[in-house]
Design a protein around this motif. Structure first.
Motif, PDB file in Angstrom:
ATOM      1  N   GLY A 205      45.274  34.338  30.206  1.00  0.00           N
ATOM      2  CA  GLY A 205      46.504  34.914  30.741  1.00  0.00           C
ATOM      3  C   GLY A 205      46.306  35.314  32.188  1.00  0.00           C
ATOM      4  O   GLY A 205      45.195  35.291  32.716  1.00  0.00           O
ATOM      5  N   PHE A 206      47.404  35.710  32.810  1.00  0.00           N
ATOM      6  CA  PHE A 206      47.417  35.990  34.248  1.00  0.00           C
ATOM      7  C   PHE A 206      46.546  37.200  34.599  1.00  0.00           C
ATOM      8  O   PHE A 206      46.280  38.061  33.748  1.00  0.00           O
ATOM      9  N   MET A 207      46.136  37.243  35.868  1.00  0.00           N
ATOM     10  CA  MET A 207      45.389  38.404  36.366  1.00  0.00           C
ATOM     11  C   MET A 207      46.106  39.701  35.991  1.00  0.00           C
ATOM     12  O   MET A 207      47.320  39.808  36.149  1.00  0.00           O
TER      13      MET A 207
ATOM     14  N   GLY B  10      45.063  42.121  31.011  1.00  0.00           N
ATOM     15  CA  GLY B  10      44.242  42.940  30.113  1.00  0.00           C
ATOM     16  C   GLY B  10      43.209  42.169  29.302  1.00  0.00           C
ATOM     17  O   GLY B  10      42.693  42.686  28.317  1.00  0.00           O
ATOM     18  N   LYS B  11      42.889  40.954  29.729  1.00  0.00           N
ATOM     19  CA  LYS B  11      41.942  40.114  28.973  1.00  0.00           C
ATOM     20  C   LYS B  11      40.614  40.843  28.726  1.00  0.00           C
ATOM     21  O   LYS B  11      40.126  40.889  27.599  1.00  0.00           O
ATOM     22  N   SER B  12      40.049  41.402  29.798  1.00  0.00           N
ATOM     23  CA  SER B  12      38.739  42.061  29.668  1.00  0.00           C
ATOM     24  C   SER B  12      38.849  43.364  28.880  1.00  0.00           C
ATOM     25  O   SER B  12      38.016  43.636  28.006  1.00  0.00           O
TER      26      SER B  12
ATOM     27  N   ALA C 157      36.715  36.711  27.364  1.00  0.00           N
ATOM     28  CA  ALA C 157      37.805  36.976  28.300  1.00  0.00           C
ATOM     29  C   ALA C 157      37.672  35.984  29.442  1.00  0.00           C
ATOM     30  O   ALA C 157      36.649  35.956  30.133  1.00  0.00           O
ATOM     31  N   LEU C 158      38.689  35.144  29.621  1.00  0.00           N
ATOM     32  CA  LEU C 158      38.656  34.146  30.698  1.00  0.00           C
ATOM     33  C   LEU C 158      39.126  34.768  32.004  1.00  0.00           C
ATOM     34  O   LEU C 158      39.665  35.871  32.016  1.00  0.00           O
ATOM     35  N   GLY C 159      38.976  34.017  33.115  1.00  0.00           N
ATOM     36  CA  GLY C 159      39.653  34.383  34.354  1.00  0.00           C
ATOM     37  C   GLY C 159      41.066  33.825  34.300  1.00  0.00           C
ATOM     38  O   GLY C 159      41.345  32.901  33.519  1.00  0.00           O
TER      39      GLY C 159
ATOM     40  N   SER D 171      40.407  43.078  44.653  1.00  0.00           N
ATOM     41  CA  SER D 171      39.334  42.210  44.142  1.00  0.00           C
ATOM     42  C   SER D 171      39.809  40.806  43.759  1.00  0.00           C
ATOM     43  O   SER D 171      38.992  39.970  43.405  1.00  0.00           O
ATOM     44  N   ARG D 172      41.118  40.549  43.802  1.00  0.00           N
ATOM     45  CA  ARG D 172      41.614  39.204  43.458  1.00  0.00           C
ATOM     46  C   ARG D 172      41.991  38.451  44.730  1.00  0.00           C
ATOM     47  O   ARG D 172      43.057  38.695  45.308  1.00  0.00           O
ATOM     48  N   PRO D 173      41.148  37.511  45.159  1.00  0.00           N
ATOM     49  CA  PRO D 173      41.390  36.802  46.425  1.00  0.00           C
ATOM     50  C   PRO D 173      42.767  36.148  46.501  1.00  0.00           C
ATOM     51  O   PRO D 173      43.375  36.100  47.572  1.00  0.00           O
TER      52      PRO D 173
END
Ligand code: S3P
Length: 165
Positions: A7-9, A12-14, A75-77, A115-117
């Motif tokens: 899912g998107f940045m 809450g994946k992590s 948890a993916l990016g 932190s998200r380029p």
């Protein structure tokens, strides 16, 4: 079989992955952390030094390695399923849960994030909207299950996932 959160940045994946792993005594791996450890560089620095294309190569390699794990919560990016090859590898290694978040909610959560380029622009909400719109079909296509996460507590989302696992 792994349990894979995509899912998107900011969706809450992590956080959800760690919560699930703790609650059910499972092993957990975060793809970005795995990359950071292997490269000994932050994600921002990888983007800065080598660019996004190189990051995606590193990401595919990391996905290939992680897919060999078993019984992990992963948890993916946010961009991990953009490459159809990645999606294919991941589909074979477990069930994919897409944590579906709205652009407004992402903005609320990440407006001060540095932190998200991909979101370091003057028009952050615009960038979120554009990327989310482009990626939505890919997330849906990769997903075995879709979980809406706006306005839900961590517990509630974890329970939903657990019931489907
Ligand atoms: C990215 C999401 C980030 C990280 C990188 C690229 C993306 O992970 O992999 O900055 O393309 O959406 P999170 O989703 O964990 O922030």
């Amino acid at each position: 079989m792994n349990t894979i959160l995509c899912g998107f940045m900011g969706c809450g994946k992590s956080t959800i992955g760690k919560h699930l792993a703790q609650k059910y005594n499972s092993k957990f791996i975060d793809l970005d952390d795995y990359i950071v450890e292997k490269q000994n560089m932050s994600i921002s620095d990888i983007f800065k030094e080598f660019g996004e294309a190189k990051f995606r190569e590193i990401e595919t390699q990391a996905i290939t390695e992680i897919s060999e794990f078993d019984n992990y919560i992963v948890a993916l990016g946010g961009g991990a399923i953009l490459n159809p090859l990645n999606a294919e590898i991941l589909k074979k290694s477990g069930k994919i849960f897409f944590l579906n978040i709205s652009a407004e909610e992402v903005y609320k959560r990440l407006k001060d994030d540095t932190s998200r380029p991909l979101l370091q622009t003057d028009d952050k909400l615009g960038a979120i909207n554009d990327l989310l719109q482009k990626r939505m079909p890919l997330y849906i296509n990769a997903a075995d299950y879709i979980i809406d996460v706006d306005d839900k507590k961590i517990e509630e989302i974890s329970d939903e996932i657990k019931n489907l696992m």
